[in-house]
Design a protein around this motif. Structure first.
Motif, PDB file in Angstrom:
ATOM      1  N   MET A  19       0.756  -1.321   0.094  1.00 39.86           N
ATOM      2  CA  MET A  19       0.055   0.118   0.159  1.00 39.86           C
ATOM      3  C   MET A  19       1.044   1.408  -0.055  1.00 39.86           C
ATOM      4  SD  MET A  19      -3.169  -0.933   2.381  1.00 39.86           S
ATOM      5  CE  MET A  19      -3.986   0.661   2.183  1.00 39.86           C
ATOM      6  N   ALA A  20       2.164   1.300   0.589  1.00 41.23           N
ATOM      7  CA  ALA A  20       2.731   2.316   0.662  1.00 41.23           C
ATOM      8  C   ALA A  20       3.574   2.565  -0.557  1.00 41.23           C
ATOM      9  CB  ALA A  20       4.093   2.230   1.823  1.00 41.23           C
ATOM     10  N   HIS A  47      -7.273   2.539  -2.674  1.00 45.26           N
ATOM     11  CA  HIS A  47      -7.235   1.542  -3.830  1.00 45.26           C
ATOM     12  C   HIS A  47      -8.491   1.961  -4.773  1.00 45.26           C
ATOM     13  CE1 HIS A  47      -4.284  -0.994  -2.454  1.00 45.26           C
ATOM     14  NE2 HIS A  47      -4.716  -1.007  -1.552  1.00 45.26           N
ATOM     15  N   ASN A  48      -9.383   2.712  -4.294  1.00 48.32           N
ATOM     16  CA  ASN A  48     -10.688   3.349  -4.959  1.00 48.32           C
ATOM     17  C   ASN A  48     -10.190   4.540  -5.828  1.00 48.32           C
ATOM     18  OD1 ASN A  48     -12.475   1.598  -3.592  1.00 48.32           O
ATOM     19  ND2 ASN A  48     -12.287   3.088  -1.847  1.00 48.32           N
ATOM     20  N   VAL A  67     -16.739   7.331 -14.272  1.00 43.35           N
ATOM     21  CA  VAL A  67     -16.097   5.920 -14.314  1.00 43.35           C
ATOM     22  C   VAL A  67     -15.614   5.656 -12.788  1.00 43.35           C
ATOM     23  CG1 VAL A  67     -15.535   5.546 -16.802  1.00 43.35           C
ATOM     24  CG2 VAL A  67     -13.852   6.425 -15.031  1.00 43.35           C
ATOM     25  N   VAL A  68     -15.743   4.639 -12.298  1.00 44.37           N
ATOM     26  CA  VAL A  68     -15.377   4.115 -10.977  1.00 44.37           C
ATOM     27  C   VAL A  68     -14.517   2.857 -11.203  1.00 44.37           C
ATOM     28  CG1 VAL A  68     -17.139   5.345  -9.869  1.00 44.37           C
ATOM     29  CG2 VAL A  68     -17.339   2.793 -10.374  1.00 44.37           C
ATOM     30  N   GLY A  69     -13.601   2.518 -10.266  1.00 48.84           N
ATOM     31  CA  GLY A  69     -12.911   1.395 -10.146  1.00 48.84           C
ATOM     32  C   GLY A  69     -11.863   1.366  -9.053  1.00 48.84           C
ATOM     33  N   ALA A  70     -10.857   0.675  -9.371  1.00 49.16           N
ATOM     34  CA  ALA A  70      -9.956   0.309  -8.198  1.00 49.16           C
ATOM     35  C   ALA A  70      -8.398   0.110  -9.042  1.00 49.16           C
ATOM     36  CB  ALA A  70     -10.176  -1.029  -7.457  1.00 49.16           C
ATOM     37  N   ILE A  71      -7.612   0.487  -8.135  1.00 45.27           N
ATOM     38  CA  ILE A  71      -6.034  -0.048  -8.599  1.00 45.27           C
ATOM     39  C   ILE A  71      -5.227  -0.517  -7.411  1.00 45.27           C
ATOM     40  CG2 ILE A  71      -5.473   2.416  -7.539  1.00 45.27           C
ATOM     41  CD1 ILE A  71      -3.378   2.796  -9.748  1.00 45.27           C
ATOM     42  N   PHE A  72      -4.577  -1.363  -7.794  1.00 50.06           N
ATOM     43  CA  PHE A  72      -3.695  -2.165  -7.054  1.00 50.06           C
ATOM     44  C   PHE A  72      -2.480  -2.432  -7.671  1.00 50.06           C
ATOM     45  CE2 PHE A  72      -8.049  -3.560  -5.663  1.00 50.06           C
ATOM     46  CZ  PHE A  72      -7.957  -3.374  -4.369  1.00 50.06           C
ATOM     47  N   ASN A  73      -1.461  -2.059  -6.901  1.00 53.36           N
ATOM     48  CA  ASN A  73      -0.069  -2.252  -7.326  1.00 53.36           C
ATOM     49  C   ASN A  73       0.043  -1.676  -8.827  1.00 53.36           C
ATOM     50  OD1 ASN A  73       0.892  -3.509  -5.105  1.00 53.36           O
ATOM     51  ND2 ASN A  73       0.019  -5.429  -5.736  1.00 53.36           N
ATOM     52  N   HIS A  84     -18.688   0.003 -20.731  1.00 48.74           N
ATOM     53  CA  HIS A  84     -17.489   0.335 -20.937  1.00 48.74           C
ATOM     54  C   HIS A  84     -16.422  -0.325 -20.033  1.00 48.74           C
ATOM     55  CE1 HIS A  84     -18.942   2.011 -24.411  1.00 48.74           C
ATOM     56  NE2 HIS A  84     -19.234   3.288 -23.886  1.00 48.74           N
ATOM     57  N   VAL A  85     -15.344  -0.843 -20.236  1.00 50.85           N
ATOM     58  CA  VAL A  85     -14.532  -1.080 -19.237  1.00 50.85           C
ATOM     59  C   VAL A  85     -12.989  -0.684 -19.685  1.00 50.85           C
ATOM     60  CG1 VAL A  85     -13.389  -3.402 -17.947  1.00 50.85           C
ATOM     61  CG2 VAL A  85     -15.831  -3.082 -18.542  1.00 50.85           C
ATOM     62  N   PHE A  86     -12.273  -0.135 -18.882  1.00 53.39           N
ATOM     63  CA  PHE A  86     -10.740   0.094 -18.998  1.00 53.39           C
ATOM     64  C   PHE A  86      -9.781  -0.854 -17.898  1.00 53.39           C
ATOM     65  CE2 PHE A  86      -6.909   2.063 -17.835  1.00 53.39           C
ATOM     66  CZ  PHE A  86      -6.273   2.298 -19.230  1.00 53.39           C
ATOM     67  N   GLU A  87      -8.913  -1.352 -18.670  1.00 51.90           N
ATOM     68  CA  GLU A  87      -7.843  -2.053 -17.875  1.00 51.90           C
ATOM     69  C   GLU A  87      -6.621  -1.702 -18.130  1.00 51.90           C
ATOM     70  OE1 GLU A  87      -7.125  -6.488 -16.018  1.00 51.90           O
ATOM     71  OE2 GLU A  87      -8.545  -6.332 -17.389  1.00 51.90           O
ATOM     72  N   GLY A  88      -5.710  -1.312 -17.289  1.00 53.02           N
ATOM     73  CA  GLY A  88      -4.292  -1.048 -17.559  1.00 53.02           C
ATOM     74  C   GLY A  88      -3.305  -0.694 -16.538  1.00 53.02           C
TER      75      GLY A  88
END
Length: 142
Positions: A19-20, A47-48, A67-73, A84-88
């Motif tokens: 997380m850091a 992560h939001n 749009v809404v989503g999450a980010i991990f690493n 519609h979906v964005f992944e990157g």
């Protein structure tokens, strides 16, 4: 019991380290898609992730998507209510990935962070015309 507690401590330490190091995607991002200018004002809370994406088409039309989503690493996954979906992946001042439209088309996208103006404000927040002129606008619910 000691092994279980030790495992929990190691897991907590690993999660805290991950997380850091989480990539910060807050801010204004720009890219293009088939000649249309894209701008995304991204807000991240842990992560939001949520964003307002403004698309300025070559025809002069402007469309807005929320749009809404999450980010991990550094790996992002965001969706729009229409499907519609964005992944990157976000690395440094670039986000690269694939937009899959609700119809199933896959489009490669890349956006770069817009540098902050002196004083820590993004160009739009500082009062400049970050979105450019929009002569004809239609707003899609999002």
């Amino acid at each position: 019991m000691k092994t279980f507690l030790l495992s929990l401590l190691v897991l907590a330490a690993l999660c805290g380290t991950a997380m850091a190091r989480e990539v910060n995607v807050n801010g204004l991002w720009r890219g293009s898609l088939y000649g249309s200018d894209l701008q995304a004002r991204v807000e991240q809370d842990g992560h939001n992730v949520k964003a307002e994406v403004v698309v300025h088409a070559m025809t002069g039309e402007t469309n807005v998507y929320h749009v809404v989503g999450a980010i991990f690493n550094g790996h992002m996954y965001v969706v729009h209510g229409s499907g519609h979906v964005f992944e990157g992946d976000a690395k440094g001042d670039a986000i690269r990935g694939v937009l899959t439209t609700k119809g199933g088309s896959k489009l490669e996208l890349e956006a770069t962070r817009v540098p902050l103006k002196p004083g820590g404000k993004s160009p739009a927040a500082a009062g400049s015309s970050a979105s450019g002129p929009a002569t004809k606008a239609s707003r899609r619910p999002g």
